[in-house]
Each structure stands twice: as structure tokens, then as C-alpha cells.
Motif scaffolding. Structure first.
Motif, PDB file in Angstrom:
ATOM      1  N   GLN A  67      40.135  43.434  38.493  1.00  0.00           N
ATOM      2  CA  GLN A  67      40.309  42.581  37.421  1.00  0.00           C
ATOM      3  C   GLN A  67      39.415  41.485  37.257  1.00  0.00           C
ATOM      4  N   LYS A  68      38.316  41.776  36.793  1.00  0.00           N
ATOM      5  CA  LYS A  68      37.229  41.047  36.881  1.00  0.00           C
ATOM      6  C   LYS A  68      37.323  40.131  35.455  1.00  0.00           C
ATOM      7  N   TRP A  69      38.126  40.321  34.489  1.00  0.00           N
ATOM      8  CA  TRP A  69      38.046  39.392  33.488  1.00  0.00           C
ATOM      9  C   TRP A  69      39.012  38.160  33.802  1.00  0.00           C
ATOM     10  N   LEU A  70      40.156  38.534  34.809  1.00  0.00           N
ATOM     11  CA  LEU A  70      41.363  37.534  35.033  1.00  0.00           C
ATOM     12  C   LEU A  70      40.526  36.791  36.060  1.00  0.00           C
ATOM     13  N   PHE A  71      39.548  37.356  36.922  1.00  0.00           N
ATOM     14  CA  PHE A  71      39.121  36.636  38.173  1.00  0.00           C
ATOM     15  C   PHE A  71      38.159  35.300  37.646  1.00  0.00           C
ATOM     16  N   ARG A  72      37.697  35.234  36.536  1.00  0.00           N
ATOM     17  CA  ARG A  72      36.950  34.331  35.967  1.00  0.00           C
ATOM     18  C   ARG A  72      37.763  32.991  35.893  1.00  0.00           C
ATOM     19  N   PHE A  73      38.987  33.039  35.526  1.00  0.00           N
ATOM     20  CA  PHE A  73      39.900  32.159  35.580  1.00  0.00           C
ATOM     21  C   PHE A  73      40.495  31.793  36.794  1.00  0.00           C
ATOM     22  N   TYR A  74      40.552  32.529  37.777  1.00  0.00           N
ATOM     23  CA  TYR A  74      41.048  32.644  39.269  1.00  0.00           C
ATOM     24  C   TYR A  74      40.110  32.062  40.301  1.00  0.00           C
ATOM     25  N   GLN A  75      38.930  32.256  39.635  1.00  0.00           N
ATOM     26  CA  GLN A  75      37.749  31.770  40.848  1.00  0.00           C
ATOM     27  C   GLN A  75      37.613  30.495  41.226  1.00  0.00           C
ATOM     28  N   PRO A  76      37.825  29.440  40.258  1.00  0.00           N
ATOM     29  CA  PRO A  76      37.776  27.895  40.774  1.00  0.00           C
ATOM     30  C   PRO A  76      38.917  27.921  42.172  1.00  0.00           C
ATOM     31  N   PHE A  77      40.089  28.360  41.747  1.00  0.00           N
ATOM     32  CA  PHE A  77      41.120  27.927  42.506  1.00  0.00           C
ATOM     33  C   PHE A  77      40.929  28.663  43.898  1.00  0.00           C
ATOM     34  N   LEU A  78      40.206  30.098  44.040  1.00  0.00           N
ATOM     35  CA  LEU A  78      40.006  30.603  45.271  1.00  0.00           C
ATOM     36  C   LEU A  78      39.018  29.907  45.857  1.00  0.00           C
ATOM     37  N   SER A  94      29.011  41.787  52.573  1.00  0.00           N
ATOM     38  CA  SER A  94      28.929  42.605  51.282  1.00  0.00           C
ATOM     39  C   SER A  94      30.049  41.744  50.146  1.00  0.00           C
ATOM     40  N   SER A  95      30.562  40.635  50.782  1.00  0.00           N
ATOM     41  CA  SER A  95      31.392  40.126  49.813  1.00  0.00           C
ATOM     42  C   SER A  95      30.589  39.099  48.836  1.00  0.00           C
ATOM     43  N   THR A  96      30.955  39.342  47.577  1.00  0.00           N
ATOM     44  CA  THR A  96      30.426  38.281  46.630  1.00  0.00           C
ATOM     45  C   THR A  96      31.353  37.042  46.347  1.00  0.00           C
ATOM     46  N   GLN A  97      32.422  36.887  46.759  1.00  0.00           N
ATOM     47  CA  GLN A  97      33.393  35.770  46.813  1.00  0.00           C
ATOM     48  C   GLN A  97      33.616  34.835  47.940  1.00  0.00           C
TER      49      GLN A  97
END
Length: 406
Positions: A122-133, A153-156
Motif C-alpha cells: 500500500q505505497k500510496w497510502l503509506f505516504r499519508f501514514y508515514q509521519p504517524f508511523l 533491510s527496512s526502509t521504514q
């Protein structure tokens, strides 16, 4: 010590995350009170007592982008916190719904996150979720990763600015059912017959949810280059019908058996009945692969794909099995054929895999490592007599959950 876990789901379609949570809570039962807050399959609620812990299933409106939509989960989390006064909330990511619910808990409650995998699809949704994560990763008191490769290996996970908060606690299992099944030679032989295996003909086994990242279609295609062997596919999911059609189109229906969901009681016999186990997952959403440990515990070599993450930390190329490029049926076939034509090689990898599973990925070590993280975030020893050794039982008064503070 009281801990509230967010285990995502609890149903017959257990994924790897849910199976890990179940194993962990069973192992923690003698040492602390553990509850598990999950999404129900429907808009209903239920309370289930199992294996020494309680599962609270809260109403769900269904899934959106793989995430359960549970509007009442935050209020349920607050209600349970009020009733049980949890010391720790243990999140299992990725799970944005649990993340949201945890925000509504009091700030003094310690946060522990187990990182199962990055959000991949879900990369397109992740853009919105990323700041909260990023915010919760830096707010967490501890982040558990099961292998060093999960961090590498994680980019997050790079969003966390506090490397000292990462703790490696390898996932582990109770291998007793798999060891016991090995003694039932007649049952294993009968299963091979039921699956259509004639004599010593080779049998390949795979099991898992039939979803996009499992790559089972590539294993089906690989069977066109593997002669004289049968493939047994366990599990089910949204891609089951497509997989059956592919097997039919390739003229493989007589050599591929779809057996559906396999019960926990029967699963060990399938591993022992096979000659080679294959986990053909193609994307890093598969970040560990508990099924690899199950196969290794049964002395079977594992063929998997090079995902450059925890999958390849568990199954080591040339040591416990073989590793091939993803999305490559020809490479899968070549690896499986090399094992089928060389019984000594197959047995050596299988024995080394059994040793690695038992010594590096035990349930006792996982429980002890998790308890050590809990102690660290609470800033105290919660009772050496409770878990000085993972197998020890409590010496204090016990409740239905385990140890009670006096």
C-alpha cells in the motif's frame, strides 16, 4: 506485570503475525497477564479464553488496504486499560488500526513494538501514514526485531532516531508436535499414499495463505521442469481459484494436490511426508517465514527466494536449504531437482536445519528475550523467581493469567 497485545486477527486463517502472537502469549502465560485485542471477522464482539490468555475480538466493518476497520477499537483499548491497568502495550506492526487505538491509551503506559515487516503493497497510502508511523517509532520505549536483517533491510525503521531502543529477539516455536510426529511412521506412510505418492516418488510441500506475495504460482510453473514428483499445496485464500486454473492450464492437475487448510494436529505429518519444502514468497512482505522453521524442525531442506531480509537469515543457502532469485520458476525447479537427485545432500541440509531451528529459534529463548525487554522498559526486575529460566514456573500466587503481584 500486565501486558495488552494488539494481535491483529484471531481466526482460522492465521497468518505469520497472528501465529507468532499466539505462540508468544502461550509462552508468557506463566510469567505475566497477557490479553490480546484483535479485530473480529464481522461487526460483532467476542471474548475467547485460550492457552492461558484472553482474546477480545472487537467489531469490524471489514478491511481497507489490508487493515481492519474497527471504529470501536480505541474505546475498547481504553476500557481494558481501565479494567486491568496494563503496564505495557505491545504492538505488532504493520497494523495501523492498532496504532490508532494505542494513541488513546494513557501516556505512562509503556509502548513496545514488534516489527514483523515493512508496509510493502500500500505505497500510496503509506505516504499519508508515514509521519504517524515515524512519530510512534520515536515514541516507543522498545522495538523488537526478530533478525538483524529486519533492521538492515527496512526502509521504514530508519525513521527511529534512537538505535539503542532496538532489541533482537528471534521468533521461536514449540517443536514438540513436530518431533512427536516423526515417531508415527505408519501415519506418515499412509498420508503419502493418500496424497497419491507411489513408493519412493518425491513429494514437494508448500503451505501458506494464497495471497499475492506468497509466489505460489511460480512454484506451480516450476513443476513443468520437475519430473516424477508431486506437489502438495496447503492453505487457501483469494488466489486459490486462479492457482487451480493455472495448474489445469499447464496440464499438472494429476501432479498437484490442493488440500486446503491443514489443522495444527495434522500439519507436522505433512512436513514429515515430504522430501523438500518450498516457500516461494516473492516480496519482502514475507519477512521471516515461520513455516521454514517448521520444515527445518522436521529435518527437511527448504527452498526459498532471495528476499534479502529475515527469510534468508532463517534459511541459509547451502547450510539449511537453497536460495534462488524470486519470480523465477526455472531457478526453483533447478534447486528442487538438485535436492531430489541427491539424497545425501538433502539429508545433510535437513539435519543442519533441524539443529539451527532448535538452537537458534526456540520458544524458551523468545519468551526470555521478550521478558528481558519488558523489564528494561519498566526499569525494574519484575521478579527473578518468575523467569530466571524460561521453563520455571511462578512461586507466587497465580491468577488465570499467570503470576500475580503481591
Amino acid at each position: 506485570m500486565r501486558v495488552l497485545h494488539f494481535g491483529r486477527f484471531y481466526n482460522d486463517q492465521f497468518g505469520g503475525l497472528e501465529r507468532h502472537v499466539n505462540l508468544l502469549l502461550r509462552g508468557l502465560e506463566p510469567y505475566c497477564q497477557s490479553d490480546n485485542l484483535v479485530a473480529h471477522d464481522h461487526y460483532a464482539q467476542a471474548r475467547v479464553e485460550t492457552n492461558g490468555y484472553v482474546v477480545y475480538k472487537v467489531p469490524s466493518l471489514g478491511k481497507l488496504a489490508g487493515t481492519a476497520m474497527c471504529p470501536t477499537m480505541p474505546s475498547w483499548a481504553r476500557r481494558l486499560q481501565y479494567q486491568h491497568d496494563y503496564d505495557i502495550v505491545h504492538l505488532h506492526f504493520p497494523d495501523p488500526m492498532a496504532h490508532l487505538a494505542s494513541v488513546f491509551l494513557p501516556s505512562p503506559v509503556k509502548r513496545v513494538i514488534t516489527w514483523h515487516s515493512d508496509i510493502v503493497r500500500q505505497k500510496w497510502l503509506f505516504r499519508f501514514y508515514q509521519p504517524f508511523l515515524s512519530r510512534i517509532l520515536n515514541r516507543a520505549d522498545a522495538i523488537i526485531i526478530p533478525t538483524p536483517q529486519h533492521l538492515e533491510s527496512s526502509t521504514q525503521l530508519t525513521a527511529c532516531r534512537y538505535p539503542e531502543r532496538f532489541h533482537i529477539v528471534p521468533f521461536g516455536m514449540d517443536y514438540t508436535p513436530f518431533e512427536n510426529a516423526a515417531t508415527h511412521k505408519m501415519r506418515i506412510a499412509a498420508l503419502r499414499t493418500e496424497l497419491g505418492v507411489v513408493g519412493d516418488s518425491p513429494l514437494i510441500f508448500t503451505v501458506g495463505r494464497h495471497v499475492y506475495y506468497k509466489g505460489m504460482e511460480y512454484l506451480i510453473r516450476a513443476m513443468t521442469d520437475i519430473s516424477g514428483a508431486r506437489l502438495v499445496i496447503g492453505g487457501e485464500g483469494p488466489l486459490t481459484a486462479d492457482m487451480r486454473l493455472l495448474a489445469q492450464a499447464l496440464g499438472l492437475t494429476s501432479r498437484i494436490r490442493f488440500v486446503g487448510r491443514i489443522s495444527d494436529a495434522e500439519l507436522p505429518f505433512y512436513y514429515h511426508a515430504c522430501d523438500v519444502f518450498c516457500m516461494p514468497s516473492i516480496l519482502p512482505a514475507e519477512a521471516f517465514g515461520l513455516v521454514q522453521l517448521e520444515a527445518m524442525a522436521c529435518g527437511k531442506p527448504v527452498v526459498c527466494c532471495n528476499l534479502q531480509n529475515g527469510v534468508n537469515y532463517v534459511n541459509r543457502d547451502g547450510e539449511t536449504g537453497l536460495v534462488v532469485p524470486p519470480r523465477n520458476p526455472q531457478a526453483l525447479a533447478a534447486a528442487i531437482n538438485s535436492l531430489l537427485i541427491n539424497p545425501d545432500f538433502r539429508q545433510r541440509l535437513g539435519e543442519q536445519g533441524r539443529h539451527r531451528a532448535r538452537t537458534q529459534f526456540s520458544l524458551d529463548a523468545m519468551v526470555a528475550g521478550t521478558l528481558a525487554v519488558y523489564e528494561r522498559v519498566l526499569g525494574k526486575d519484575v521478579g527473578a523467581s518468575r523467569h530466571a529460566h524460561p521453563g520455571d514456573k511462578c512461586t507466587r500466587a497465580t491468577t488465570r493469567h499467570g503470576c500475580a503481584d503481591n
